[in-house]
Design a protein around this motif. Structure first.
Motif, PDB file in Angstrom:
ATOM      1  N   UNK A  58       3.718   3.492  -3.376  1.00 10.98           N
ATOM      2  CA  UNK A  58       2.548   3.521  -2.589  1.00 10.98           C
ATOM      3  C   UNK A  58       1.497   3.961  -3.020  1.00 10.98           C
ATOM      4  N   UNK A  59       0.040   2.754  -2.694  1.00  8.78           N
ATOM      5  CA  UNK A  59      -1.127   2.877  -3.695  1.00  8.78           C
ATOM      6  C   UNK A  59      -2.880   3.680  -2.675  1.00  8.78           C
ATOM      7  N   UNK A  60      -1.999   3.100  -1.355  1.00  7.10           N
ATOM      8  CA  UNK A  60      -3.053   3.881  -0.281  1.00  7.10           C
ATOM      9  C   UNK A  60      -3.110   4.007   0.510  1.00  7.10           C
ATOM     10  N   UNK A  61      -3.573   5.310   1.268  1.00  4.61           N
ATOM     11  CA  UNK A  61      -3.223   5.789   2.222  1.00  4.61           C
ATOM     12  C   UNK A  61      -4.365   6.296   3.123  1.00  4.61           C
ATOM     13  N   UNK A  62      -4.658   5.382   4.082  1.00  2.00           N
ATOM     14  CA  UNK A  62      -6.126   6.088   4.964  1.00  2.00           C
ATOM     15  C   UNK A  62      -5.592   5.829   6.302  1.00  2.00           C
ATOM     16  N   UNK A  75       1.760  -0.444  -0.399  1.00  2.00           N
ATOM     17  CA  UNK A  75       2.226  -0.812  -1.545  1.00  2.00           C
ATOM     18  C   UNK A  75       2.762  -1.656  -2.112  1.00  2.00           C
ATOM     19  N   UNK A  76       3.898  -1.587  -3.565  1.00  2.10           N
ATOM     20  CA  UNK A  76       3.797  -3.369  -4.432  1.00  2.10           C
ATOM     21  C   UNK A  76       5.280  -3.079  -3.470  1.00  2.10           C
ATOM     22  N   UNK A  77       5.750  -4.750  -3.098  1.00  2.00           N
ATOM     23  CA  UNK A  77       7.401  -4.503  -2.387  1.00  2.00           C
ATOM     24  C   UNK A  77       7.614  -6.061  -3.591  1.00  2.00           C
ATOM     25  N   UNK A  83       0.591  -4.191   3.475  1.00  2.00           N
ATOM     26  CA  UNK A  83       0.187  -3.258   4.752  1.00  2.00           C
ATOM     27  C   UNK A  83       0.470  -3.153   5.834  1.00  2.00           C
ATOM     28  N   UNK A  84       1.312  -1.401   5.662  1.00  2.15           N
ATOM     29  CA  UNK A  84       1.924  -0.850   7.409  1.00  2.15           C
ATOM     30  C   UNK A  84       1.185  -0.464   7.894  1.00  2.15           C
ATOM     31  N   UNK A  85       0.666  -0.945   9.462  1.00  2.33           N
ATOM     32  CA  UNK A  85      -0.240  -0.229  10.572  1.00  2.33           C
ATOM     33  C   UNK A  85       0.680   1.178  11.114  1.00  2.33           C
ATOM     34  N   UNK A  86       1.254   2.052  11.164  1.00  2.00           N
ATOM     35  CA  UNK A  86       1.905   2.659  12.055  1.00  2.00           C
ATOM     36  C   UNK A  86       1.375   2.747  13.127  1.00  2.00           C
ATOM     37  N   UNK A  87       1.689   3.358  14.458  1.00  2.00           N
ATOM     38  CA  UNK A  87       0.730   4.033  15.564  1.00  2.00           C
ATOM     39  C   UNK A  87       1.694   5.216  15.827  1.00  2.00           C
TER      40      UNK A  87
END
Length: 103
Positions: A58-62, A75-77, A83-87
């Motif tokens: 994981x490189x960045x969280x916001x 994240x590096x895959x 980039x993943x976006x979760x509600x």
């Protein structure tokens, strides 16, 4: 889960591209499992794991959004950076908890 792996947070939510499922944060990774629900008996079953990212990748969280708030991370895959976006219900708490587990 692997030996020595502990579940920190888990929530039923939706990801922009992956759809509905359950987001799980452990002390080693973030995972997202698709769910299958049946309205007739109000049951929900785990499906396949469609995202499994080690916290080291994981490189960045916001967090983002005004009305529809989301916790986001890059994240590096195997397919490059994604980039993943979760509600989720409490974006601030999820963001802090992920950052704490990464450090």
């Amino acid at each position: 889960m692997e030996k020595g792996e502990n579940r920190i947070k888990q929530e039923d939510c939706s990801e922009d591209n992956l759809g509905a499922g359950i987001l799980t944060l452990t002390n080693k990774r973030l995972a997202f499992d698709k769910t299958n629900a049946r309205i007739m008996d109000f049951s929900k079953h785990f499906g396949e794991t469609v995202m499994d990212v080690k916290l080291d990748d994981v490189t960045k969280v916001w967090k983002e959004g005004l009305l529809m708030k989301k916790v986001c991370f890059t994240a590096k895959t195997n397919d490059g950076e994604q980039t993943f976006k979760f509600g989720v219900f409490n974006t601030k708490d999820w963001t802090k908890t992920i950052e704490k587990q990464i450090s």
